[in-house]
Design a protein around this motif. Sequence first.
Motif, PDB file in Angstrom:
ATOM      1  N   PRO A 101     -17.344  -4.286 -79.571  1.00  0.00           N
ATOM      2  CA  PRO A 101     -15.942  -3.961 -79.825  1.00  0.00           C
ATOM      3  C   PRO A 101     -15.676  -2.457 -79.788  1.00  0.00           C
ATOM      4  O   PRO A 101     -16.556  -1.654 -80.133  1.00  0.00           O
ATOM      5  CB  PRO A 101     -15.697  -4.485 -81.244  1.00  0.00           C
ATOM      6  N   ALA A 102     -14.487  -2.081 -79.343  1.00  0.00           N
ATOM      7  CA  ALA A 102     -14.092  -0.669 -79.325  1.00  0.00           C
ATOM      8  C   ALA A 102     -14.185  -0.106 -80.736  1.00  0.00           C
ATOM      9  O   ALA A 102     -13.864  -0.785 -81.704  1.00  0.00           O
ATOM     10  CB  ALA A 102     -12.672  -0.541 -78.797  1.00  0.00           C
ATOM     11  N   GLY A 103     -14.664   1.132 -80.853  1.00  0.00           N
ATOM     12  CA  GLY A 103     -14.782   1.782 -82.154  1.00  0.00           C
ATOM     13  C   GLY A 103     -16.138   1.597 -82.810  1.00  0.00           C
ATOM     14  O   GLY A 103     -16.428   2.215 -83.833  1.00  0.00           O
ATOM     15  N   SER A 104     -16.995   0.762 -82.199  1.00  0.00           N
ATOM     16  CA  SER A 104     -18.314   0.525 -82.795  1.00  0.00           C
ATOM     17  C   SER A 104     -19.141   1.809 -82.789  1.00  0.00           C
ATOM     18  O   SER A 104     -19.174   2.529 -81.800  1.00  0.00           O
ATOM     19  CB  SER A 104     -19.063  -0.567 -82.022  1.00  0.00           C
ATOM     20  N   VAL A 105     -19.790   2.057 -83.952  1.00  0.00           N
ATOM     21  CA  VAL A 105     -20.619   3.244 -84.100  1.00  0.00           C
ATOM     22  C   VAL A 105     -22.068   2.793 -83.993  1.00  0.00           C
ATOM     23  O   VAL A 105     -22.463   1.829 -84.663  1.00  0.00           O
ATOM     24  CB  VAL A 105     -20.353   3.914 -85.460  1.00  0.00           C
ATOM     25  N   GLY A 106     -22.837   3.443 -83.149  1.00  0.00           N
ATOM     26  CA  GLY A 106     -24.182   2.952 -82.897  1.00  0.00           C
ATOM     27  C   GLY A 106     -25.236   4.024 -82.899  1.00  0.00           C
ATOM     28  O   GLY A 106     -24.952   5.228 -82.954  1.00  0.00           O
ATOM     29  N   ILE A 107     -26.487   3.540 -82.842  1.00  0.00           N
ATOM     30  CA  ILE A 107     -27.652   4.413 -82.783  1.00  0.00           C
ATOM     31  C   ILE A 107     -28.540   3.929 -81.645  1.00  0.00           C
ATOM     32  O   ILE A 107     -28.739   2.729 -81.472  1.00  0.00           O
ATOM     33  CB  ILE A 107     -28.420   4.367 -84.134  1.00  0.00           C
ATOM     34  N   THR A 142     -26.664   9.178 -81.678  1.00  0.00           N
ATOM     35  CA  THR A 142     -25.652   8.333 -82.285  1.00  0.00           C
ATOM     36  C   THR A 142     -24.369   8.532 -81.495  1.00  0.00           C
ATOM     37  O   THR A 142     -24.216   9.525 -80.792  1.00  0.00           O
ATOM     38  CB  THR A 142     -25.440   8.667 -83.780  1.00  0.00           C
ATOM     39  N   GLY A 143     -23.468   7.553 -81.594  1.00  0.00           N
ATOM     40  CA  GLY A 143     -22.238   7.669 -80.817  1.00  0.00           C
ATOM     41  C   GLY A 143     -21.274   6.541 -81.130  1.00  0.00           C
ATOM     42  O   GLY A 143     -21.561   5.665 -81.947  1.00  0.00           O
ATOM     43  N   VAL A 144     -20.127   6.602 -80.496  1.00  0.00           N
ATOM     44  CA  VAL A 144     -19.071   5.620 -80.716  1.00  0.00           C
ATOM     45  C   VAL A 144     -18.645   5.043 -79.360  1.00  0.00           C
ATOM     46  O   VAL A 144     -18.467   5.796 -78.410  1.00  0.00           O
ATOM     47  CB  VAL A 144     -17.834   6.272 -81.379  1.00  0.00           C
ATOM     48  N   TYR A 145     -18.519   3.723 -79.298  1.00  0.00           N
ATOM     49  CA  TYR A 145     -18.004   3.086 -78.081  1.00  0.00           C
ATOM     50  C   TYR A 145     -16.473   3.138 -78.088  1.00  0.00           C
ATOM     51  O   TYR A 145     -15.843   2.484 -78.910  1.00  0.00           O
ATOM     52  CB  TYR A 145     -18.433   1.616 -78.012  1.00  0.00           C
ATOM     53  N   PRO A 146     -15.855   3.886 -77.163  1.00  0.00           N
ATOM     54  CA  PRO A 146     -14.393   3.982 -77.167  1.00  0.00           C
ATOM     55  C   PRO A 146     -13.709   2.703 -76.683  1.00  0.00           C
ATOM     56  O   PRO A 146     -12.607   2.400 -77.113  1.00  0.00           O
ATOM     57  CB  PRO A 146     -14.092   5.116 -76.196  1.00  0.00           C
ATOM     58  N   GLU A 156     -14.144  -1.600 -75.360  1.00  0.00           N
ATOM     59  CA  GLU A 156     -15.017  -2.771 -75.417  1.00  0.00           C
ATOM     60  C   GLU A 156     -15.828  -2.830 -74.128  1.00  0.00           C
ATOM     61  O   GLU A 156     -15.274  -2.981 -73.052  1.00  0.00           O
ATOM     62  CB  GLU A 156     -14.178  -4.039 -75.571  1.00  0.00           C
ATOM     63  N   THR A 157     -17.147  -2.646 -74.258  1.00  0.00           N
ATOM     64  CA  THR A 157     -18.028  -2.680 -73.086  1.00  0.00           C
ATOM     65  C   THR A 157     -19.324  -3.371 -73.482  1.00  0.00           C
ATOM     66  O   THR A 157     -19.591  -3.551 -74.667  1.00  0.00           O
ATOM     67  CB  THR A 157     -18.396  -1.260 -72.599  1.00  0.00           C
ATOM     68  N   PRO A 158     -20.153  -3.739 -72.504  1.00  0.00           N
ATOM     69  CA  PRO A 158     -21.495  -4.187 -72.855  1.00  0.00           C
ATOM     70  C   PRO A 158     -22.283  -2.994 -73.389  1.00  0.00           C
ATOM     71  O   PRO A 158     -21.928  -1.852 -73.084  1.00  0.00           O
ATOM     72  CB  PRO A 158     -22.084  -4.645 -71.514  1.00  0.00           C
ATOM     73  N   GLY A 159     -23.332  -3.231 -74.152  1.00  0.00           N
ATOM     74  CA  GLY A 159     -24.102  -2.095 -74.644  1.00  0.00           C
ATOM     75  C   GLY A 159     -25.319  -2.517 -75.434  1.00  0.00           C
ATOM     76  O   GLY A 159     -25.360  -3.611 -76.000  1.00  0.00           O
ATOM     77  N   GLY A 160     -26.322  -1.637 -75.459  1.00  0.00           N
ATOM     78  CA  GLY A 160     -27.587  -1.968 -76.107  1.00  0.00           C
ATOM     79  C   GLY A 160     -27.865  -1.188 -77.386  1.00  0.00           C
ATOM     80  O   GLY A 160     -28.973  -1.233 -77.905  1.00  0.00           O
ATOM     81  N   TRP A 161     -26.867  -0.457 -77.870  1.00  0.00           N
ATOM     82  CA  TRP A 161     -27.123   0.347 -79.063  1.00  0.00           C
ATOM     83  C   TRP A 161     -27.134  -0.513 -80.321  1.00  0.00           C
ATOM     84  O   TRP A 161     -26.542  -1.587 -80.362  1.00  0.00           O
ATOM     85  CB  TRP A 161     -26.041   1.442 -79.205  1.00  0.00           C
ATOM     86  N   GLN A 162     -27.808  -0.003 -81.360  1.00  0.00           N
ATOM     87  CA  GLN A 162     -27.814  -0.655 -82.681  1.00  0.00           C
ATOM     88  C   GLN A 162     -26.499  -0.291 -83.371  1.00  0.00           C
ATOM     89  O   GLN A 162     -26.227   0.876 -83.623  1.00  0.00           O
ATOM     90  CB  GLN A 162     -28.984  -0.138 -83.535  1.00  0.00           C
TER      91      GLN A 162
END
Lengths: 330, 235
Positions: B170-176, B181-185, B187-193
């Motif tokens: 989901p957009a806004g997800s904060v990951g590692i 670390t970063g934020v997905y702006p 909704e995209t596929p992704g492999g971050w925690q």
Amino acid sequence: MSLKILQSGLLSTIQDNGRFGFQKYGVIKSGAMDLYAHRLANILAGNPEDEATLEMTLLGPSIEFTEDTIIALTGGNLSPKVNGQPIPLWRPVFVRSGAKLEFGAPVSGCRTYMAASGGYDLERELGSRSTYLKARIGGVNGRALTENDELNIRESDLIGKAAIRNSEAKAIPASWYMKPDYNVVNKTVRYIEGREYEWFTEDSQSVFNTEEFTLTSQSDRMGYRIEGPVLALKEKRELLSEAVGFGTIQVPAGGQPIILMADHQTTGGYPKMGQVIAVDLPHLAQLKPGEKIKFEKTTIEEAQKLFVQREKEIDFIRNMVRDKFEKGVL
Amino acid sequence: MKRAAYFPISEQALLVELGQEISEDLRIKIRLLTDQLDQGDFPWLTEYIPAFTNVTIIFDLLYFKESPGQSHERIQEEIEKIISSMEQESVKTPGSEPVKIPVCYDEDFGMDLDEVANHNGISKEEVIALHTEGVYPVYMIGFSPGFPYLGGMTEKIAAPRKEKPRPKIPAGSVGIAGTQTGVYPLETPGGWQIIGRTPLSLFDASKQPPALLKAGDSVQFYRISKEEYNRLKEL
């Protein structure tokens, strides 16, 4: 409404010259894959070149015109027909209300552009009407055209003049046309050395300049994956992501190149073998999966000279077409 | 001596390399250069793309159509002038005040908070404390609209990417991911925690500028409750 999509085709999107100034925010440039054909379509329809055109891929859509319109089709030849009558590319065509445009087999190339005189009445988003599917901006709600989409075309002062011709036909092509600057037989594209060219083994550099590569079916507006001899680095090295462009040839660890196309990401971290020169990008854009391609090295000075020369040719065509329109159009 | 290394990378693009390795000094230097490009009057400038150690200048070749072969050199001269003026002025560090980004670390949003905690042998609370303690420089925006490449995360909460990337984050997800670390702006596929979610939108095409962050900024995350998340989300 001025046109209605009856069938969507494989991938039909609205494109223009691209979205400028937002790559620093990670927003891709987008724009037509074949900018030459896109710009010429607009010129032949009497439009400014930054108007949007409809980019149609391999399997064209079917479209019904709900008002008299002047269109111009350019680029790849996907066998366009209006009410069953074949219509030519690279010239203005007057189409009557009720006319139905359909496409058949791809004869040459794979992307056709359709400009409508007056321009498609769509809002610009971030300065452009180009469709950017992933961010859902531009074009028609940021997506490809689908069945039942309707598009307005702005009023064109060319229509009245064109209607003078007395004919019952649904489509009336202009008596004059331009010859495109494509060399479809020659599938060699020229490139300049990429920043990491020297990272590749001499053998890889040599096969890249002599061997054929094949465009795979995993190719789209974002990038072309090509298959051929494996390209290897002298030693494994890491690279920080940096700006890439339309035509950048990058080589991931597997050794099979990816040529970045109109919807490429703004930055990339793979070693770059080369950069396809701007005047050869239209040839590349018309290449179909399964077709062969060869690379030939050139210099940046030569690429720049060719670029400026191409612009002069387009200027010349623009003036010729303007002259035709001023003298009485079709 | 030249102040940067220059690489003509296409007919209309010149890459300006200001250093070899990521550093705080270099990040500031790149930001100063891009600020100058934003503020100055350069009729040939189409746009620029900042990266970790360089800035790519995209220009209008037709501006140099009388002698296209000299365009890269002419731009190089102008960039040299800008860099030398940057050195002379004692400029205030741009983007020194971090952009504060609220994050809700609730279980509903922080799907992988457990995994990150377990991987590092610490509690979830400690992960959150360490994540909100850091100030993260923005090196560049890329990958997708508004996506910030952040540096400076502590290794104490580093975690490998998911073995199977999620098809939708989901957009806004904060990951590692690793020590990033970063934020997905979007909704995209992704492999971050994924450890939390922010109600702020990092990319909004209707805004000017459309991205919340800019290369050269810095970011600090702060913790909010689910109620605050919902309230901010509605603003």
